[in-house]
Design an enzyme around this catalytic site. Structure first.
Site, PDB file in Angstrom:
ATOM      1  N   CYS A 101     -79.780  46.946  -2.020  1.00  0.00           N
ATOM      2  CA  CYS A 101     -80.088  47.765  -0.856  1.00  0.00           C
ATOM      3  C   CYS A 101     -78.843  48.460  -0.299  1.00  0.00           C
ATOM      4  CB  CYS A 101     -80.764  46.971   0.253  1.00  0.00           C
ATOM      5  SG  CYS A 101     -82.378  46.293  -0.169  1.00  0.00           S
TER       6      CYS A 101
ATOM      7  N   GLU B  11     -80.221  39.408   2.330  1.00  0.00           N
ATOM      8  CA  GLU B  11     -81.285  38.411   2.205  1.00  0.00           C
ATOM      9  C   GLU B  11     -81.004  37.259   3.163  1.00  0.00           C
ATOM     10  OE1 GLU B  11     -83.476  35.615  -1.193  1.00  0.00           O
ATOM     11  OE2 GLU B  11     -81.964  37.094  -1.772  1.00  0.00           O
TER      12      GLU B  11
ATOM     13  N   ARG C 227     -83.925  50.955  -0.665  1.00  0.00           N
ATOM     14  CA  ARG C 227     -84.441  49.598  -0.795  1.00  0.00           C
ATOM     15  C   ARG C 227     -84.512  49.110  -2.235  1.00  0.00           C
ATOM     16  NH1 ARG C 227     -90.637  47.638   0.233  1.00  0.00           N
ATOM     17  NH2 ARG C 227     -90.258  45.396   0.284  1.00  0.00           N
ATOM     18  N   LEU C 228     -83.994  47.923  -2.442  1.00  0.00           N
ATOM     19  CA  LEU C 228     -84.254  47.148  -3.649  1.00  0.00           C
ATOM     20  C   LEU C 228     -85.218  46.044  -3.224  1.00  0.00           C
ATOM     21  CD1 LEU C 228     -83.637  46.479  -6.628  1.00  0.00           C
ATOM     22  CD2 LEU C 228     -81.806  44.989  -5.808  1.00  0.00           C
TER      23      LEU C 228
ATOM     24  N   ASN D  77     -79.480  45.352   4.945  1.00  0.00           N
ATOM     25  CA  ASN D  77     -79.106  45.146   3.545  1.00  0.00           C
ATOM     26  C   ASN D  77     -78.791  43.669   3.374  1.00  0.00           C
ATOM     27  OD1 ASN D  77     -77.920  45.126   0.971  1.00  0.00           O
ATOM     28  ND2 ASN D  77     -75.953  45.830   1.755  1.00  0.00           N
TER      29      ASN D  77
ATOM     30  N   ASP E 187     -88.036  39.426   5.295  1.00  0.00           N
ATOM     31  CA  ASP E 187     -87.010  38.828   6.135  1.00  0.00           C
ATOM     32  C   ASP E 187     -86.447  39.839   7.125  1.00  0.00           C
ATOM     33  OD1 ASP E 187     -85.905  40.222   4.010  1.00  0.00           O
ATOM     34  OD2 ASP E 187     -84.180  38.907   3.790  1.00  0.00           O
TER      35      ASP E 187
END
Length: 223
Positions: free
Chosen positions: A2, A80, A52-53, A78, A103
């Site tokens: 991201c 996790e 976005r990834l 960006n 998230d």
């Protein structure tokens, strides 16, 4: 991976250029090949963008930038957050309404509950840019180890930020000047220490730090 970028008008600076924001976003398309999004505030003074990834919640509901229920908070994110599931359950019990299973949305609602101290609840790797319309503040944060990058500068009456320096350099008001002191450190240590970068006037938020920009006054504080 991201990528995020954006700009906030300071004081009497110019409005956000939508085409420029999208151009900045696409410079870091390699960081997020799955989706792209941009948001500009109704008064045209704030713009956030994301590449976005898709990792968590692969559906369109996970698209960014993302807002809370009433649209007073907007986030470009960006990273996790490893503990998002347990936070989501607790936040739902407190009455927060979720549109996704991401998230990213957990961070928005944690900010509603805890403000700047929401960072104490997060475990993961992240770079966060969150606009609070109620206080007219841009909230930035970077994970404790600095896994996710976040750069910023002020130019042309705007505060400009991004996951990579190259996206900031797309802004026409940003000058491409080498910082001689940072170059010395790079040649000595192979990296200029935060907050310096090789570009004069462009800084990186140090790992484990947060920052707040007050858009109306231009006051900027790093903690």
């Amino acid at each position: 991976m991201c990528g995020i970028c954006g700009m906030v008008t300071i004081g009497d600076g110019p409005s956000v250029d939508a085409a420029l924001l999208d151009t900045m976003r696409e410079v870091i398309a390699h960081r997020g090949p799955d989706d792209a999004g941009s948001w500009i505030s109704s008064d045209g003074r704030v713009g956030l963008a994301n590449r976005r990834l898709a990792i968590i919640d692969l559906s369109p509901a996970g698209r960014q930038p993302m807002c809370n229920e009433d649209g007073s908070l907007w986030i470009a994110y960006n990273g996790e957050t490893y503990t998002y599931a347990e936070h989501m359950a607790a936040l739902k019990e407190r009455g927060h309404v979720f549109r996704s299973h991401s998230d990213t949305e957990v961070i928005v609602h944690l900010y509603e509950e805890c403000g700047h101290d929401c960072l104490h609840r997060l475990r993961g790797m992240f770079a966060i840019a969150l606009w609070d319309e109620r206080t007219r503040e841009l909230f930035l944060a970077r994970d404790r180890l600095g896994v996710k990058p976040l750069y910023y500068t002020v130019a042309g009456g705007q505060f400009i930020f991004g996951s990579e320096i190259k996206t900031i350099l797309r802004h026409p008001a940003v000058k491409r000047e080498v910082d001689a002191a940072a170059l010395y450190h790079f040649l000595t240590f192979l990296t200029p220490p935060a907050p310096d970068t090789l570009f004069k006037g462009i800084h990186k938020l140090p790992p484990g730090h947060r920052a707040v920009l007050h858009a109306d006054s231009g006051e900027f504080r790093v903690e």
